[in-house]
Design a protein around this motif. Structure first.
Motif, PDB file in Angstrom:
ATOM      1  N   TYR A  92       0.829  -1.200   0.000  1.00 54.05           N
ATOM      2  CA  TYR A  92       0.000   0.000   0.000  1.00 54.05           C
ATOM      3  C   TYR A  92       0.866   1.255   0.000  1.00 54.05           C
ATOM      4  CZ  TYR A  92       0.715   0.095   5.120  1.00 54.05           C
ATOM      5  OH  TYR A  92       1.251   0.135   6.379  1.00 54.05           O
ATOM      6  N   GLU A  93       0.245   2.343  -0.428  1.00 49.97           N
ATOM      7  CA  GLU A  93       0.949   3.614  -0.583  1.00 49.97           C
ATOM      8  C   GLU A  93       1.053   4.368   0.744  1.00 49.97           C
ATOM      9  OE1 GLU A  93       2.305   4.816  -3.509  1.00 49.97           O
ATOM     10  OE2 GLU A  93       1.748   2.869  -4.365  1.00 49.97           O
ATOM     11  N   GLU A  95       2.744   8.246   2.311  1.00 52.81           N
ATOM     12  CA  GLU A  95       2.939   9.597   1.803  1.00 52.81           C
ATOM     13  C   GLU A  95       4.190   9.669   0.932  1.00 52.81           C
ATOM     14  OE1 GLU A  95       3.272  14.159   3.512  1.00 52.81           O
ATOM     15  OE2 GLU A  95       2.850  12.512   4.882  1.00 52.81           O
ATOM     16  N   TYR A  96       5.261   8.965   1.358  1.00 52.85           N
ATOM     17  CA  TYR A  96       6.516   8.954   0.600  1.00 52.85           C
ATOM     18  C   TYR A  96       6.979   7.519   0.422  1.00 52.85           C
ATOM     19  CZ  TYR A  96       6.553  13.868   1.912  1.00 52.85           C
ATOM     20  OH  TYR A  96       6.214  15.180   2.090  1.00 52.85           O
ATOM     21  N   GLY A  97       6.350   6.766  -0.479  1.00 55.31           N
ATOM     22  CA  GLY A  97       6.781   5.400  -0.741  1.00 55.31           C
ATOM     23  C   GLY A  97       5.666   4.396  -0.519  1.00 55.31           C
ATOM     24  N   THR A  98       6.070   3.166  -0.211  1.00 54.02           N
ATOM     25  CA  THR A  98       5.113   2.084   0.011  1.00 54.02           C
ATOM     26  C   THR A  98       5.494   1.289   1.251  1.00 54.02           C
ATOM     27  OG1 THR A  98       6.356   0.509  -1.347  1.00 54.02           O
ATOM     28  CG2 THR A  98       4.663   1.811  -2.474  1.00 54.02           C
ATOM     29  N   ASP A  99       4.553   0.481   1.717  1.00 52.69           N
ATOM     30  CA  ASP A  99       4.804  -0.451   2.804  1.00 52.69           C
ATOM     31  C   ASP A  99       4.049  -1.730   2.470  1.00 52.69           C
ATOM     32  OD1 ASP A  99       5.850  -1.466   5.136  1.00 52.69           O
ATOM     33  OD2 ASP A  99       4.952   0.031   6.441  1.00 52.69           O
ATOM     34  N   THR A 100       4.350  -2.793   3.195  1.00 50.61           N
ATOM     35  CA  THR A 100       3.723  -4.086   2.944  1.00 50.61           C
ATOM     36  C   THR A 100       3.266  -4.696   4.256  1.00 50.61           C
ATOM     37  OG1 THR A 100       5.204  -4.446   1.071  1.00 50.61           O
ATOM     38  CG2 THR A 100       4.064  -6.382   1.929  1.00 50.61           C
ATOM     39  N   GLY A 125      -4.243   4.527   6.873  1.00 51.45           N
ATOM     40  CA  GLY A 125      -3.543   3.789   5.828  1.00 51.45           C
ATOM     41  C   GLY A 125      -3.309   2.321   6.136  1.00 51.45           C
TER      42      GLY A 125
END
Length: 171
Positions: A92-93, A95-100, A125
């Motif tokens: 998922y998105e 603010e600055y990049g993605t995470d999992t 998020g």
């Protein structure tokens, strides 16, 4: 019981300008923690969940005792690489990049009614990603809940499922 009296605020943590809402003081007070679990049970019970999902890591503290209170199973959503066995991932998105986030592939039976819990809802998020992840493995997300909600950040609007919180701050 006014649970807000048992939440400690810590300014400038984890970085300057952030006001951290610390639930460790709530956890340390037996009567307040019991009241918190009971109040969450009242909010979650009408959704008739079959399993509770806690989001790493303070969501585990919220969901696990509530699962015992409601006589339900509990499973975890964690950051990538933290769960053993076969997992299913969701990117998922930010603010600055993605995470999992990940869940074990066999943690939820297709069609199982699930409620997702965390300690605090800010922008929504991670909670929204967890909703999508549970749906990805076939779960039916009946709702989501947390102890604290920062209402000014609009997190609940991102979820697309019923949402409840026990304590609200305007942050």
């Amino acid at each position: 019981m006014d649970l807000k009296q048992h939440i400690r605020t810590i300014p400038d943590f984890p970085k300057p300008g952030i006001l951290f809402y610390d639930i460790s003081t709530l956890l340390a007070h037996n009567a307040a923690w019991r009241a918190c679990v009971e109040q969450l049970a009242e909010k979650v019970r009408p959704w008739k969940p079959q399993k509770l999902v806690g989001i790493e890591s303070r969501g585990f503290l919220t969901a696990a005792p509530l699962a015992l209170e409601l006589g339900l199973g509990f499973t975890m959503v964690r950051k990538r690489g933290k769960l053993p066995g076969e997992t299913v991932s969701y990117v998922y998105e930010l603010e600055y990049g993605t995470d999992t986030v990940e869940i074990q592939a066999d943690a939820i039976t297709p069609g199982e009614r699930v409620v997702i819990l965390d300690d605090l809802m800010a922008t929504g998020g991670t909670m929204a990603a967890s909703v999508d992840l549970v749906r990805k493995v076939g779960g039916e997300v009946a709702g989501a809940a947390c102890i604290i909600e920062l209402t000014g950040l609009g997190g609940r609007d991102e979820l697309g499922v019923p949402f409840e919180s026990l304590i609200q701050y305007e942050e």
